[in-house]
Structure formats: structure tokens, C-alpha cells
Scaffold this active site. Sequence first.
Site, PDB file in Angstrom:
ATOM      1  N   HIS A   1      15.887  21.470  90.864  1.00  0.00           N
ATOM      2  CA  HIS A   1      15.740  22.728  91.620  1.00  0.00           C
ATOM      3  C   HIS A   1      14.285  22.857  92.052  1.00  0.00           C
ATOM      4  O   HIS A   1      13.446  23.355  91.314  1.00  0.00           O
ATOM      5  CB  HIS A   1      16.171  23.928  90.768  1.00  0.00           C
ATOM      6  CG  HIS A   1      16.292  25.195  91.555  1.00  0.00           C
ATOM      7  ND1 HIS A   1      17.408  25.992  91.531  1.00  0.00           N
ATOM      8  CD2 HIS A   1      15.441  25.810  92.410  1.00  0.00           C
ATOM      9  CE1 HIS A   1      17.243  27.031  92.325  1.00  0.00           C
ATOM     10  NE2 HIS A   1      16.043  26.949  92.869  1.00  0.00           N
TER      11      HIS A   1
ATOM     12  N   HIS B   1      12.047  23.519  95.804  1.00  0.00           N
ATOM     13  CA  HIS B   1      12.059  23.754  97.256  1.00  0.00           C
ATOM     14  C   HIS B   1      10.861  23.048  97.888  1.00  0.00           C
ATOM     15  O   HIS B   1       9.729  23.224  97.429  1.00  0.00           O
ATOM     16  CB  HIS B   1      11.950  25.253  97.559  1.00  0.00           C
ATOM     17  CG  HIS B   1      13.094  26.072  97.038  1.00  0.00           C
ATOM     18  ND1 HIS B   1      14.118  26.503  97.841  1.00  0.00           N
ATOM     19  CD2 HIS B   1      13.375  26.530  95.790  1.00  0.00           C
ATOM     20  CE1 HIS B   1      14.980  27.209  97.119  1.00  0.00           C
ATOM     21  NE2 HIS B   1      14.559  27.243  95.861  1.00  0.00           N
TER      22      HIS B   1
ATOM     23  N   ASP C   1      19.622  24.200 102.450  1.00  0.00           N
ATOM     24  CA  ASP C   1      19.882  25.591 102.082  1.00  0.00           C
ATOM     25  C   ASP C   1      20.106  26.473 103.307  1.00  0.00           C
ATOM     26  O   ASP C   1      19.395  26.390 104.300  1.00  0.00           O
ATOM     27  CB  ASP C   1      18.695  26.133 101.280  1.00  0.00           C
ATOM     28  CG  ASP C   1      19.084  27.361 100.491  1.00  0.00           C
ATOM     29  OD1 ASP C   1      19.864  27.211  99.532  1.00  0.00           O
ATOM     30  OD2 ASP C   1      18.629  28.464 100.844  1.00  0.00           O
TER      31      ASP C   1
ATOM     32  N   GLY D   1      17.844  32.611  99.017  1.00  0.00           N
ATOM     33  CA  GLY D   1      17.309  33.809  99.670  1.00  0.00           C
ATOM     34  C   GLY D   1      17.584  35.060  98.855  1.00  0.00           C
ATOM     35  O   GLY D   1      17.667  35.007  97.632  1.00  0.00           O
TER      36      GLY D   1
ATOM     37  N   HIS E   1      22.158  30.116  94.693  1.00  0.00           N
ATOM     38  CA  HIS E   1      21.214  30.943  93.932  1.00  0.00           C
ATOM     39  C   HIS E   1      21.949  32.240  93.599  1.00  0.00           C
ATOM     40  O   HIS E   1      22.330  32.985  94.510  1.00  0.00           O
ATOM     41  CB  HIS E   1      19.994  31.311  94.778  1.00  0.00           C
ATOM     42  CG  HIS E   1      18.955  30.240  94.896  1.00  0.00           C
ATOM     43  ND1 HIS E   1      19.171  29.056  95.544  1.00  0.00           N
ATOM     44  CD2 HIS E   1      17.662  30.202  94.463  1.00  0.00           C
ATOM     45  CE1 HIS E   1      18.052  28.330  95.504  1.00  0.00           C
ATOM     46  NE2 HIS E   1      17.123  28.999  94.852  1.00  0.00           N
TER      47      HIS E   1
ATOM     48  N   GLU F   1      19.876  35.746  89.623  1.00  0.00           N
ATOM     49  CA  GLU F   1      18.437  35.664  89.353  1.00  0.00           C
ATOM     50  C   GLU F   1      17.920  37.092  89.169  1.00  0.00           C
ATOM     51  O   GLU F   1      17.398  37.441  88.119  1.00  0.00           O
ATOM     52  CB  GLU F   1      17.733  34.967  90.534  1.00  0.00           C
ATOM     53  CG  GLU F   1      16.212  34.853  90.380  1.00  0.00           C
ATOM     54  CD  GLU F   1      15.565  34.188  91.607  1.00  0.00           C
ATOM     55  OE1 GLU F   1      16.251  34.000  92.626  1.00  0.00           O
ATOM     56  OE2 GLU F   1      14.355  33.877  91.533  1.00  0.00           O
TER      57      GLU F   1
ATOM     58  N   ASP G   1      11.207  25.266  90.460  1.00  0.00           N
ATOM     59  CA  ASP G   1      11.599  26.082  91.609  1.00  0.00           C
ATOM     60  C   ASP G   1      10.628  25.856  92.785  1.00  0.00           C
ATOM     61  O   ASP G   1      10.997  25.296  93.797  1.00  0.00           O
ATOM     62  CB  ASP G   1      11.645  27.571  91.202  1.00  0.00           C
ATOM     63  CG  ASP G   1      12.520  28.411  92.121  1.00  0.00           C
ATOM     64  OD1 ASP G   1      13.170  27.830  93.005  1.00  0.00           O
ATOM     65  OD2 ASP G   1      12.562  29.650  91.931  1.00  0.00           O
TER      66      ASP G   1
HETATM   67 ZN   LIG Z   1      15.153  28.405  94.188  1.00  0.00          ZN
END
Ligand SMILES: [Zn+2]
Length: 342
Positions: free
Chosen positions: A18, A20, A141, A173, A200, A203, A281
Amino acid sequence: MKKITEAYIQRLPKAEIHIHLEGSVTPEALLRLGKKHKTELAGMNPEQIREEFFEYRDFYDFLETYKLVCRHLQSAEDYLDTLRDLGRYFQRENILYAEVIFTPSIPWKFGRDGAEILGAILEESAKLEESRGVRIRWILDCVRQFGREVAERTAELAWQSRAQGVVGVGLGGDEKAVPLSEYEEVFNWVRAHELFVHVHAGEIGEPSEIWDALQILGANRIGHGIQASRDSKLMGYLRDHAIGLDICLTSNAKTKAWPLISEHPFPLLFERGVPVTLNTDDPGLFEVDLGTEYKKAVDAFELQEDDLHRIILQGIRSSFLPHDEKMSLMQLFRDKIQANGE
Ligand SMILES: [Zn+2]
């Protein structure tokens, strides 16, 4: 009981599933981009950038910096520089397998050619596999607040790029922006086209968001999902169906999704048998690396060597690789873990 040192962690083979691409931009890299494109950041120094943009009041404040970074990624070359930095990071951290998330709708939003940028990224990614000793796969994504049409376009692009290393389609997002039912058809199509589904959820949202991700979108893995710790039945479901949660401790602390690592639900999820992994992340935006993330978990939750090895291997188990490739990579990791202990 053996003390687990940073050096021991550094030597362990690791998987990061995970991460980005856009979120790997550091304050220094952002400043470089600001100077290159003569933006409002050009006159600042890294410390000012760090203070002004790299500390977050909450998740939405973090999203503002994310957007600022995305606004600075103006060409394929900018993305490639970011990816080359990431290659160096993988090598430094002894990351042998990575699933990187790229969002083509960001260049689209700025009127740029997202498909062309992705093509350049995938070409460079193949070179990095050779030069940095890391296997890299990609998740494209769709941003939840961008709507269904963008998601359809993203899914189509993922399908066209499968042979170049794209393995899944994600939905990230703002999880409070649009209900997941909006994306049901798109993700039916994704699954029918043999791509994995990454969502996602949970969270900052309720556990019900995770249930929706599983039941409406057929998620194969959940980004974060920490709110599952409030729902016993959900934890049982995740365990029984081998649905992984990508846990990102520093990210959660910095966005205030879960402000205190010492009170993080990671140990509860781990004890209940939920397949959990550790990830950064956004290593640039949160200024953290995977080794540090592991060390924080070891210290906060008193993890032992066996726990650490289990979490590392879970990164391969939860990956979107085909079965055979998973098995051989798992063996390679086991051998390296054993060699590290000798
Ligand atoms: Zn993420």
C-alpha cells in the site's frame, strides 16, 4: 527474549503493498518541482515546506497537501523522477515486492494524457525491477469523489495495461464523499476482467463502509480498514475470507484517523487472525520508511521475531500476484528470513 534491532529489521526482506506514487514525494522533491515549474513554492526552503504543508490537522488537511503535490506533477518526466526516487527507497528498505498505487485521473483532471504517463511509468517500472531487485505491480486508483465515469475510464486503462504489470483497480480518496453503490457496476466489470479490487475503507469512515466494500464492490483487500476493530463480526469475516487490511500506523497518526500508535487497533486485529500487513501509505508525505514503520510496531505492540515474519509473509499472501508466483516468492522470503536469523 531477543531484542529486535533496527539493523535486524533492515536486513529482513519486505513487501509493501500500500504505497501511492504521488504520496512518495518528499518536501525536498516538492521544492524541486516547485522550482522547476516556477510555482508559489519556488522561493521556499525545505523546512518551510515541511512546516507549512507536511503537518496535518486532520484527514482533509492532508488531502489538501496531496492535491498540492499532484498539481506539481506536471509531466511524465516528473512522475518518472518520483518513481526513480521510489526505486532507491525500495532498495534502501530491502523491499523485494511492491504494489504501487497510481491515479491516472489526476493527470486527466489537469488536461494531461494519463494513459501516456502510465505507459512511461510502466516502462520505467520494468527497468527498476532489473536495477533495484524489486518486483513491482500496479493498482490504478479511481478517486471516490471523481464519480463513475472517471472510474470506468480508469478500469478500462487498467485492463489495457495488464500485460505491463497492472493487477488491480482501487477506489481511494474521501470515503465520505459518494456511496459505494455508485461504483457497483464498474467493479463488477473489473472483477469480470480478472483484475483485483482494492478499496480504501474504514479509515475514517464507519465499519459499514468496509461491509459495503466487501458486499457491493467485492473487495479483495482493504486499504486501512482499522475501524473493523469496532465490529467483532466483521473481524471474523475478514479472517474467514482471508481479506487483508493494509495497515499504515504513521499515516493514521498523522492524518488523525487514529492519533495514538500506542492505542492503535493493530494488535487486536492481529490477535483475531485478521490478515494485516504494515505499509507506509505515503512515505514522502508522512516522512516515514517501511523499516521505521516496523520498528514502531515492534516497540508499541511488543512484537516478537515470529510475529514480524508472519506480518512480512502476509504481504505476499495478500498480494495480487497469481498463485504460482506467490508461492515461489513466499519461498524466497522464507529463505531470506531464515538466513537473516543465522
Ligand atoms: Zn492509501
